[in-house]
Design an enzyme around this catalytic site. Structure first.
Site, mmCIF file in Angstrom:
data_model
loop_
_atom_site.group_PDB
_atom_site.id
_atom_site.type_symbol
_atom_site.label_atom_id
_atom_site.label_comp_id
_atom_site.label_asym_id
_atom_site.label_seq_id
_atom_site.Cartn_x
_atom_site.Cartn_y
_atom_site.Cartn_z
ATOM 1 N N ARG B 145 0.797 -1.237 0.000
ATOM 2 C CA ARG B 145 0.000 0.000 0.000
ATOM 3 C C ARG B 145 0.822 1.276 0.000
ATOM 4 O O ARG B 145 0.261 2.352 -0.079
ATOM 5 C CB ARG B 145 -0.983 -0.007 1.170
ATOM 6 C CG ARG B 145 -1.922 -1.159 1.044
ATOM 7 C CD ARG B 145 -3.111 -1.160 1.946
ATOM 8 N NE ARG B 145 -3.735 -2.437 1.734
ATOM 9 C CZ ARG B 145 -3.375 -3.570 2.339
ATOM 10 N NH1 ARG B 145 -2.411 -3.564 3.240
ATOM 11 N NH2 ARG B 145 -3.959 -4.710 2.051
ATOM 12 N N GLY B 205 -1.829 -11.482 8.359
ATOM 13 C CA GLY B 205 -1.846 -12.938 8.548
ATOM 14 C C GLY B 205 -2.985 -13.431 9.429
ATOM 15 O O GLY B 205 -2.965 -14.576 9.880
ATOM 16 N N TRP B 257 -2.835 -4.226 9.773
ATOM 17 C CA TRP B 257 -2.320 -4.343 8.394
ATOM 18 C C TRP B 257 -2.612 -3.115 7.530
ATOM 19 O O TRP B 257 -2.405 -3.154 6.313
ATOM 20 C CB TRP B 257 -2.794 -5.631 7.727
ATOM 21 C CG TRP B 257 -4.262 -5.930 7.721
ATOM 22 C CD1 TRP B 257 -4.956 -6.609 8.685
ATOM 23 C CD2 TRP B 257 -5.217 -5.589 6.703
ATOM 24 N NE1 TRP B 257 -6.282 -6.708 8.325
ATOM 25 C CE2 TRP B 257 -6.470 -6.098 7.111
ATOM 26 C CE3 TRP B 257 -5.137 -4.923 5.486
ATOM 27 C CZ2 TRP B 257 -7.635 -5.945 6.355
ATOM 28 C CZ3 TRP B 257 -6.296 -4.773 4.723
ATOM 29 C CH2 TRP B 257 -7.511 -5.281 5.156
ATOM 30 N N ASN B 275 -9.481 -8.960 12.237
ATOM 31 C CA ASN B 275 -10.384 -9.970 12.780
ATOM 32 C C ASN B 275 -9.662 -10.917 13.739
ATOM 33 O O ASN B 275 -8.469 -11.164 13.602
ATOM 34 C CB ASN B 275 -10.985 -10.793 11.634
ATOM 35 C CG ASN B 275 -9.906 -11.480 10.803
ATOM 36 O OD1 ASN B 275 -9.354 -10.875 9.897
ATOM 37 N ND2 ASN B 275 -9.584 -12.720 11.121
ATOM 38 N N ASP B 318 -15.813 -11.613 10.140
ATOM 39 C CA ASP B 318 -14.566 -11.125 9.519
ATOM 40 C C ASP B 318 -14.583 -9.604 9.354
ATOM 41 O O ASP B 318 -14.159 -9.075 8.330
ATOM 42 C CB ASP B 318 -14.333 -11.819 8.163
ATOM 43 C CG ASP B 318 -12.937 -11.547 7.590
ATOM 44 O OD1 ASP B 318 -12.060 -11.082 8.345
ATOM 45 O OD2 ASP B 318 -12.742 -11.785 6.389
ATOM 46 N N ASP B 320 -12.836 -6.826 10.136
ATOM 47 C CA ASP B 320 -11.620 -6.103 10.552
ATOM 48 C C ASP B 320 -11.938 -4.627 10.808
ATOM 49 O O ASP B 320 -12.821 -4.042 10.176
ATOM 50 C CB ASP B 320 -10.574 -6.117 9.433
ATOM 51 C CG ASP B 320 -10.157 -7.492 9.007
ATOM 52 O OD1 ASP B 320 -8.995 -7.831 9.198
ATOM 53 O OD2 ASP B 320 -11.008 -8.219 8.439
#
Lengths: 151, 559
Positions: B145, B205, B257, B275, B318, B320
């Site tokens: 990114r 991860g 992340w 998550n 999930d 995040d």
């Protein structure tokens, strides 16, 4: 369907140029391990045999991350090249018929990398091979947790 | 008879066979903490990931404005698709935010690539290419990114969890640190953030059952200053939210992340976390599972967690919360806004984490509800083994990692919204290090989807909506030209009126957008630049567009 015991026989059937396939199937050739000097630098030779259009070995194993010095030999009666992974930039060398050169690579590990001959469709005919780097990451990069089960 | 071999010599760097000069002006030498503190005041540059520590992605440049944006044209294009075989060959994407310092652009690509480009002509000045293993563990694609710049260096992470410092004039590596364990399933994809004399990074991860962490590194040497785990060990604060017995905490996820934001007055770094693992099988990790799906406010000198707020306790979808924490002020209060995957906009007091209010920002939310005062009420989630459960938003969320922008003049957030559901069927699996650890079969809807760029004021009231028939999957950019720029999955790069959402200009870039545009000026001329290259976790974000085709270009526009 054929089972695993027939692997060698089947590979022999498809091995080489213009047999079952037009080219050689990637990763179906030999495997070899680099040697290591006292200072940790690794050494190996990769080569192209006449009319094989494949790298020998098709899988080169490095025991750990670091620097590997390659001798690169073209025994073929055609011109090829070699484009290799290395931290910083890929390494390129042209390989005239019956030529020999060198490359110094810096690779992280663990993991594996592909390299090939970027000329025509050399890569698809079989001139693509793997460099496998074994080992573990440095201890300080590991997670703070008990050892975990692996597959 | 033995015939001597022809001497082929020593292999050379591939970039020597190019027109690159292999040198760039020494523009980052003077970029230091003091300059980054004032980044917005030098809007002719874009010197840090969000354009400023506050995460607003708002530029003061106004040469390109609502009156003349119709005349915007392509200035130059940088192209570089994949060469040879690489990790996630079919799913790599161009997700970066380009940085620009005094006429030189630094932009990361996929697979360990970083380019220095002339920001006026697009000429490649130098290129760095890290060798990334083909078999590196990536949940969602081969992406990066962005980079950071300071003191003559450029910093980036690689997919195989390395942190690199490069000489900004040559692209030569100065130092390298291993910052994660690829055998454990760790990787890295975020842009590092320079704070004081350090760099802040995080790990990826969470889909492989790692233990998330945030790290601080010495800017000059790469030595580690501190590491803070985002899943506590037994006995540490927050550990009561995990099972007292067993291994759940060791595999708890909560990865940081996406780059965080920073308040220099409070000395706090605001890190979003991902998550918990396994994503959809909550039965193996009863409890709230701190600090997953949270914002953690860290003392940037020590890494100590000063406060936290959890957006989705005991996540089963999930959801995040890694996305930007935008820092803004209202009525004299220091606040933080966050648009979460779970479909709600949160506004917190950023001095202490106290919730101000919560508001939904997407049309369809049926996993449950959160009241305006923050009461969390789950209704639908994967529960019984083998029993499908459909819910909105799907696991990519009502807003994925791509960033909102904020125009303080209008008190408006411009949010890339995704409105698509998914079905998750719980499928328990045994944990094995390095293997996917989702705990479900997941299928995101391929039709019945929508998206928008939606404008919300800081109270959560929607002011306008630019509608799409597909989910938005790219960051927006706000400028003082009264404009909002946004790229769509179908390839259009659009300029919208900041106050009305009216479409004022668009250009078909030839590939979908999944990146963060930025803006700058050189010699008094303003440019808008956007990486274009469709890919990433498309089966989660917008599977109905996963066959759209690839691309890999950086397109820069000017009047």
């Amino acid at each position: 369907m054929t089972i695993a015991e027939d692997r060698e026989a089947l590979l022999a059937e498809i091995g080489g140029q213009n047999k079952a396939t037009i080219g050689a199937v990637l990763g179906s050739g030999s495997i070899a391990k680099a040697t290591e000097r006292a200072d940790g630098t690794m050494e190996a030779t990769i080569r192209i045999a006449e009319d094989a259009l494949a790298w020998e070995p098709s899988v080169l194993v490095l025991p750990h991350a670091g620097t590997v010095e390659l001798t690169i030999i073209n025994d073929d009666k055609n011109t090829h090249a070699c484009l290799l992974p290395s931290n910083g930039d890929r390494k390129f060398i042209g390989l005239l018929n019956h030529s020999k050169g060198r490359a110094t690579l810096e690779l992280d590990g663990p993991g594996y990398y592909w390299y090939g001959s970027p000329a025509g469709n050399d890569e698809g005919r079989g001139l693509t091979a793997a460099i496998v780097v074994g080992g573990e990451v440095p201890p300080e990069a590991k997670l703070d947790r008990p050892a975990q089960p692996r597959p | 008879m033995t015939i001597e071999y022809v001497d082929a010599g020593e292999a050379i760097n591939h970039s020597q066979l190019s027109s690159m000069p292999h040198v760039a002006p020494d523009v980052t030498r003077g970029v230091n903490y003091d300059r980054i503190l004032q980044a917005r005041s030098e809007s002719h540059n874009w010197i840090t990931y969000y354009g400023d520590y506050d995460g607003k992605r708002h530029s003061l440049l106004d040469q390109i404005n609502v009156e003349n944006v119709k005349d915007l044209k392509v200035a130059w294009i940088h192209q570089s698709s994949a060469t040879g075989m690489m990790a996630s060959t079919s799913t790599y994407a161009f997700e970066a935010c380009p940085l620009v310092v005094d006429g030189v652009m630094f932009v990361t690509g996929w697979d360990g690539l970083l380019w220095a480009l002339d920001a006026v002509t697009g000429e490649q000045l130098w290129r760095y290419k890290h060798a990334v293993p083909f078999d590196v563990t990536l949940c969602c694609a081969n992406v990066n990114r962005g980079c950071a710049v300071a003191n003559g260096k450029v910093y980036m992470v690689t997919q195989n969890a390395q942190l690199l410092a490069l000489d900004a004039t040559t692209g030569e590596k100065v130092w390298q640190k291993t910052i994660g364990d690829v055998r454990a399933g760790e990787s890295a994809s975020l842009a590092p953030l320079v704070v004081k004399d350090t760099l802040i990074t995080g790990s990826a991860g969470g889909e492989f059952g790692v233990r998330g962490h945030i790290d601080c590194w010495d800017l000059e040497t790469g030595e580690q200053r501190w590491r803070t785990y985002t899943v506590p060990k037994p006995g540490e604060p927050g550990s009561e939210t995990w099972p007292a017995e067993g291994e759940a905490w060791q595999r708890g996820g909560a990865n940081h992340w996406v780059t965080g934001t920073f308040d220099p007055e409070l000395n706090l770094y605001y890190a979003g976390t991902g998550n918990p693992a396994p994503d959809f099988d909550g039965e193996v990790r009863p409890g709230d599972n701190l600090y997953s799906d949270s914002v953690v406010a860290l003392d940037v000198d020590t890494g100590e967690i000063k406060w936290h707020y959890q957006f989705t306790p005991h996540d089963l979808w999930d959801y995040d919360s890694t996305m930007e924490m935008t820092l803004f002020e209202r009525d004299g209060k220091k606040l933080l806004a966050h648009f979460d995957k779970n479909g709600y906009m949160f506004v917190l007091d950023r001095t202490n984490g106290e919730l101000q209010h919560v508001t939904p920002f997407v049309d369809r939310i049926d996993w449950g509800a959160i009241t305006r005062d923050g009461k969390f009420m789950p209704r639908k989630y994967p529960d019984k083994e083998g029993e499908p459960c459909h819910f909105f938003p799907g696991p990519a969320g009502a807003k994925e990692w791509t960033h909102a922008s904020y125009n303080p003049e209008h008190d408006l957030f411009y949010v890339p919204v995704a409105d698509v559901g998914a079905t998750a069927t719980r499928r328990r699996r045994e944990f094995k290090e390095g293997m996917p650890y989702w705990g479900a079969a997941v299928e995101v809807d391929v039709d019945n989807m929508a998206g928008s760029v939606s404008a919300f004021d800081s109270h959560g009231e929607e002011k306008w909506r630019y509608r799409l028939n597909v989910p938005m999957a790219a960051s927006t950019l706000s400028t003082a030209g009264n404009l909002v720029f946004a790229g769509t999955p179908t390839g259009e790069f659009v300029a919208l009126h900041a106050e009305t959402g009216e479409e004022l200009w668009k250009f078909q870039c030839g590939s979908g957008h999944h990146s963060s545009p930025s803006t700058y000026t050189v010699d008094g001329k303003q440019y808008i630049t956007v990486p274009v290259g469709w890919g990433g976790w498309l089966e989660g974000i917008v599977p109905g567009m996963s066959g759209q085709g690839k691309g890999a270009s950086l397109i820069t526009f000017s009047l």
